[in-house]
Design a protein around this motif. Structure first.
Motif, PDB file in Angstrom:
ATOM      1  N   LEU A  11     -80.809 -38.284  43.506  1.00 46.33           N
ATOM      2  CA  LEU A  11     -80.615 -38.565  44.931  1.00 46.33           C
ATOM      3  C   LEU A  11     -81.706 -37.924  45.787  1.00 46.33           C
ATOM      4  CD1 LEU A  11     -78.184 -40.150  46.040  1.00 46.33           C
ATOM      5  CD2 LEU A  11     -77.188 -37.972  46.709  1.00 46.33           C
ATOM      6  N   THR A  12     -82.354 -38.748  46.595  1.00 49.60           N
ATOM      7  CA  THR A  12     -83.362 -38.245  47.529  1.00 49.60           C
ATOM      8  C   THR A  12     -82.947 -38.658  48.925  1.00 49.60           C
ATOM      9  OG1 THR A  12     -85.125 -38.316  45.893  1.00 49.60           O
ATOM     10  CG2 THR A  12     -85.807 -38.394  48.199  1.00 49.60           C
ATOM     11  N   CYS A  13     -82.982 -37.688  49.846  1.00 48.56           N
ATOM     12  CA  CYS A  13     -82.527 -37.998  51.200  1.00 48.56           C
ATOM     13  C   CYS A  13     -83.507 -37.474  52.241  1.00 48.56           C
ATOM     14  CB  CYS A  13     -81.159 -37.363  51.416  1.00 48.56           C
ATOM     15  SG  CYS A  13     -80.582 -37.607  53.087  1.00 48.56           S
ATOM     16  N   ARG A  18     -88.187 -35.294  57.692  1.00 44.07           N
ATOM     17  CA  ARG A  18     -88.036 -34.272  56.656  1.00 44.07           C
ATOM     18  C   ARG A  18     -87.293 -34.784  55.420  1.00 44.07           C
ATOM     19  NH1 ARG A  18     -84.269 -29.524  57.822  1.00 44.07           N
ATOM     20  NH2 ARG A  18     -84.344 -28.606  55.751  1.00 44.07           N
ATOM     21  N   THR A  19     -87.828 -34.441  54.240  1.00 43.10           N
ATOM     22  CA  THR A  19     -87.084 -34.706  53.003  1.00 43.10           C
ATOM     23  C   THR A  19     -86.164 -33.518  52.785  1.00 43.10           C
ATOM     24  OG1 THR A  19     -88.925 -35.936  52.096  1.00 43.10           O
ATOM     25  CG2 THR A  19     -87.301 -35.142  50.524  1.00 43.10           C
ATOM     26  N   LEU A  20     -84.865 -33.760  52.823  1.00 48.85           N
ATOM     27  CA  LEU A  20     -83.914 -32.649  52.684  1.00 48.85           C
ATOM     28  C   LEU A  20     -83.779 -32.233  51.229  1.00 48.85           C
ATOM     29  CD1 LEU A  20     -81.049 -33.734  55.081  1.00 48.85           C
ATOM     30  CD2 LEU A  20     -82.866 -32.096  55.488  1.00 48.85           C
ATOM     31  N   PHE A  21     -83.644 -33.232  50.365  1.00 51.74           N
ATOM     32  CA  PHE A  21     -83.605 -32.933  48.931  1.00 51.74           C
ATOM     33  C   PHE A  21     -84.117 -34.133  48.178  1.00 51.74           C
ATOM     34  CE2 PHE A  21     -79.270 -33.636  50.612  1.00 51.74           C
ATOM     35  CZ  PHE A  21     -78.944 -34.850  50.021  1.00 51.74           C
ATOM     36  N   GLN A  22     -84.607 -33.880  46.986  1.00 48.24           N
ATOM     37  CA  GLN A  22     -85.098 -34.990  46.172  1.00 48.24           C
ATOM     38  C   GLN A  22     -84.713 -34.803  44.718  1.00 48.24           C
ATOM     39  OE1 GLN A  22     -89.229 -34.934  47.286  1.00 48.24           O
ATOM     40  NE2 GLN A  22     -89.792 -33.559  45.618  1.00 48.24           N
ATOM     41  N   GLY A  23     -84.339 -35.915  44.096  1.00 48.78           N
ATOM     42  CA  GLY A  23     -83.962 -35.884  42.683  1.00 48.78           C
ATOM     43  C   GLY A  23     -82.699 -35.085  42.390  1.00 48.78           C
ATOM     44  N   ARG A  56     -77.143 -44.024  53.416  1.00 51.59           N
ATOM     45  CA  ARG A  56     -77.756 -44.423  52.142  1.00 51.59           C
ATOM     46  C   ARG A  56     -78.921 -43.519  51.785  1.00 51.59           C
ATOM     47  NH1 ARG A  56     -76.848 -50.575  51.263  1.00 51.59           N
ATOM     48  NH2 ARG A  56     -74.804 -50.655  52.234  1.00 51.59           N
ATOM     49  N   PRO A  57     -79.071 -43.216  50.519  1.00 52.97           N
ATOM     50  CA  PRO A  57     -80.194 -42.363  50.119  1.00 52.97           C
ATOM     51  C   PRO A  57     -81.493 -43.166  50.082  1.00 52.97           C
ATOM     52  CG  PRO A  57     -78.958 -43.028  48.192  1.00 52.97           C
ATOM     53  CD  PRO A  57     -78.245 -43.623  49.369  1.00 52.97           C
ATOM     54  N   VAL A  58     -82.611 -42.461  50.123  1.00 56.63           N
ATOM     55  CA  VAL A  58     -83.912 -43.115  49.984  1.00 56.63           C
ATOM     56  C   VAL A  58     -84.077 -43.568  48.528  1.00 56.63           C
ATOM     57  CG1 VAL A  58     -86.411 -42.691  50.089  1.00 56.63           C
ATOM     58  CG2 VAL A  58     -84.902 -41.687  51.787  1.00 56.63           C
ATOM     59  N   GLU A  59     -83.602 -42.737  47.639  1.00 52.79           N
ATOM     60  CA  GLU A  59     -83.661 -43.047  46.204  1.00 52.79           C
ATOM     61  C   GLU A  59     -82.416 -42.493  45.531  1.00 52.79           C
ATOM     62  OE1 GLU A  59     -87.047 -41.265  44.328  1.00 52.79           O
ATOM     63  OE2 GLU A  59     -88.419 -42.614  45.379  1.00 52.79           O
ATOM     64  N   GLY A  60     -82.102 -43.040  44.368  1.00 48.40           N
ATOM     65  CA  GLY A  60     -80.997 -42.517  43.579  1.00 48.40           C
ATOM     66  C   GLY A  60     -79.687 -43.194  43.917  1.00 48.40           C
ATOM     67  N   GLU A  61     -78.668 -42.792  43.193  1.00 48.57           N
ATOM     68  CA  GLU A  61     -77.357 -43.407  43.445  1.00 48.57           C
ATOM     69  C   GLU A  61     -76.224 -42.456  43.096  1.00 48.57           C
ATOM     70  OE1 GLU A  61     -77.220 -46.974  41.123  1.00 48.57           O
ATOM     71  OE2 GLU A  61     -77.498 -45.909  39.240  1.00 48.57           O
ATOM     72  N   PRO A 208     -77.853 -27.900  48.098  1.00 48.08           N
ATOM     73  CA  PRO A 208     -78.910 -28.897  48.312  1.00 48.08           C
ATOM     74  C   PRO A 208     -80.305 -28.286  48.300  1.00 48.08           C
ATOM     75  CG  PRO A 208     -77.109 -29.260  49.854  1.00 48.08           C
ATOM     76  CD  PRO A 208     -76.799 -27.985  49.120  1.00 48.08           C
ATOM     77  N   GLU A 209     -80.429 -27.025  48.741  1.00 47.78           N
ATOM     78  CA  GLU A 209     -81.752 -26.378  48.786  1.00 47.78           C
ATOM     79  C   GLU A 209     -82.412 -26.289  47.410  1.00 47.78           C
ATOM     80  OE1 GLU A 209     -79.764 -23.593  51.049  1.00 47.78           O
ATOM     81  OE2 GLU A 209     -81.327 -23.372  52.568  1.00 47.78           O
ATOM     82  N   ARG A 210     -81.566 -26.304  46.368  1.00 38.52           N
ATOM     83  CA  ARG A 210     -82.123 -26.255  45.015  1.00 38.52           C
ATOM     84  C   ARG A 210     -83.018 -27.462  44.746  1.00 38.52           C
ATOM     85  NH1 ARG A 210     -78.507 -26.940  39.826  1.00 38.52           N
ATOM     86  NH2 ARG A 210     -80.291 -27.548  38.594  1.00 38.52           N
ATOM     87  N   TRP A 211     -82.737 -28.557  45.454  1.00 38.82           N
ATOM     88  CA  TRP A 211     -83.528 -29.769  45.247  1.00 38.82           C
ATOM     89  C   TRP A 211     -84.470 -30.040  46.430  1.00 38.82           C
ATOM     90  CZ3 TRP A 211     -78.443 -29.490  43.525  1.00 38.82           C
ATOM     91  CH2 TRP A 211     -78.254 -29.724  42.163  1.00 38.82           C
ATOM     92  N   ALA A 212     -84.644 -29.030  47.278  1.00 47.11           N
ATOM     93  CA  ALA A 212     -85.535 -29.226  48.432  1.00 47.11           C
ATOM     94  C   ALA A 212     -86.971 -29.303  47.929  1.00 47.11           C
ATOM     95  CB  ALA A 212     -85.370 -28.068  49.404  1.00 47.11           C
ATOM     96  N   PRO A 213     -87.813 -30.145  48.554  1.00 45.93           N
ATOM     97  CA  PRO A 213     -89.208 -30.164  48.127  1.00 45.93           C
ATOM     98  C   PRO A 213     -89.798 -28.780  48.324  1.00 45.93           C
ATOM     99  CG  PRO A 213     -88.793 -31.737  49.912  1.00 45.93           C
ATOM    100  CD  PRO A 213     -87.535 -30.986  49.713  1.00 45.93           C
ATOM    101  N   ARG A 214     -90.599 -28.353  47.382  1.00 48.71           N
ATOM    102  CA  ARG A 214     -91.134 -26.992  47.439  1.00 48.71           C
ATOM    103  C   ARG A 214     -92.146 -26.879  48.575  1.00 48.71           C
ATOM    104  NH1 ARG A 214     -94.472 -23.258  44.908  1.00 48.71           N
ATOM    105  NH2 ARG A 214     -95.990 -24.824  44.298  1.00 48.71           N
ATOM    106  N   ARG A 215     -91.961 -25.874  49.415  1.00 42.16           N
ATOM    107  CA  ARG A 215     -92.938 -25.648  50.487  1.00 42.16           C
ATOM    108  C   ARG A 215     -94.092 -24.846  49.917  1.00 42.16           C
ATOM    109  NH1 ARG A 215     -88.639 -24.495  54.360  1.00 42.16           N
ATOM    110  NH2 ARG A 215     -88.069 -26.495  55.212  1.00 42.16           N
TER     111      ARG A 215
END
Ligand SMILES: Nc1ncnc2c1ncn2[C@@H]1O[C@H](COP(=O)(O)OP(=O)(O)OP(=O)(O)O)[C@@H](O)[C@H]1O
Length: 239
Positions: A11-13, A18-23, A56-61, A208-215
């Motif tokens: 799931l990517t949102c 801002r990308t909050l989380f990805q994958g 809806r997410p940008v990616e994933g389900e 969710p922060e575990r999947w946040a894009p790395r800054r």
């Protein structure tokens, strides 16, 4: 793990820029408490909204009983009870009318007697005929939460900070109801700081922060800038 009842896959949102989380990926089986934790703005409410199909997410389900929720639609929503930040309480209706209407909107079969029982459970028995506009914030929250006492047959409960504005007694009652639902095979996904007593094996904490894009750190940014400057110098020297 036996067959998961709920599965989040890649799931990517994004919200705004801002990308909050990805994958984001995880799976839980029936009889689970999923606590969404993390700092303000991390995407906890957003994740709950994705869980309901409202966003809806940008990616994933998200799969429920092996079928994507957006495809299962009505079949999924029949098994979902969502209580968000907003209580959805109508000021001009009485307390019991609010409970009955909330139940009807959620396609729950509830008689006036059932609604009375739910109101007693949230400590509002004496407020049945009071217009909801006259209630305190905590009491309004209880009106919204009364639906849970009518939703024991609804498997998935998605609750956004359900304990906010409740007093100690109400917190204990709700906490007991949630544990019971989980023990009986329900899935409760909630944002809260409150501990809910369930078996350790039934508790999942999702941040969710575990999947946040790395800054990139300041050092990494400086190294990139230095590399870019070096490349530019090399180009200029060759020109
Ligand atoms: N309608 C919107 N449009 C654009 N961005 C939004 C919108 N709503 C929320 N956001 C942004 O999305 C991010 C995640 O918000 P969200 O409400 O999911 O966080 P949260 O973890 O639940 O926060 P809190 O603990 O403060 O309730 C925040 O950075 C917020 O600014």
């Amino acid at each position: 793990m036996t067959q998961p009842i709920l599965e989040v896959r890649g799931l990517t949102c994004e919200r705004g820029e801002r990308t909050l989380f990805q994958g984001m990926s995880f799976a839980v089986e029936a009889g689970s408490l999923v606590r969404i934790a993390g700092s303000n703005g991390a995407g906890k409410t957003t994740l709950l909204r994705l869980m309901t199909g409202l966003m809806r997410p940008v990616e994933g389900e998200i799969l429920w009983r092996g079928t994507p929720i957006l495809k299962a639609a009505q079949d999924f929503w029949r098994e979902l009870c969502y209580i968000g930040h907003r209580n959805g309480v109508k000021d001009d209706l009485s307390v019991i009318e609010n409970v009955l209407i909330n139940a009807r909107v959620a396609s729950l079969k509830a008689t006036r007697e059932d609604a009375r029982r739910a109101l007693a459970a949230v400590g509002l028995a004496e407020y049945e005929d009071v217009p909801a506009g006259q209630l305190s914030q905590g009491q309004r929250r209880r009106v919204a939460l009364a639906r849970l006492w009518l939703s024991e047959s609804v498997v998935l409960w998605v609750l956004d900070e359900p304990f906010t504005a409740l007093d100690v007694k109400a917190v204990a009652r709700l906490s007991d109801l949630i544990s019971k639902h989980v023990r009986e095979g329900g899935v409760v996904m909630l944002v809260t700081h409150q501990e809910v007593p369930v078996d350790k094996s039934q508790l999942h904490i999702i941040e969710p922060e575990r999947w946040a894009p790395r800054r990139r750190s300041a050092v990494e940014r400086a190294m990139d800038d230095a590399a870019a400057a070096e490349a530019e110098n090399a180009l200029n020297a060759g020109a």
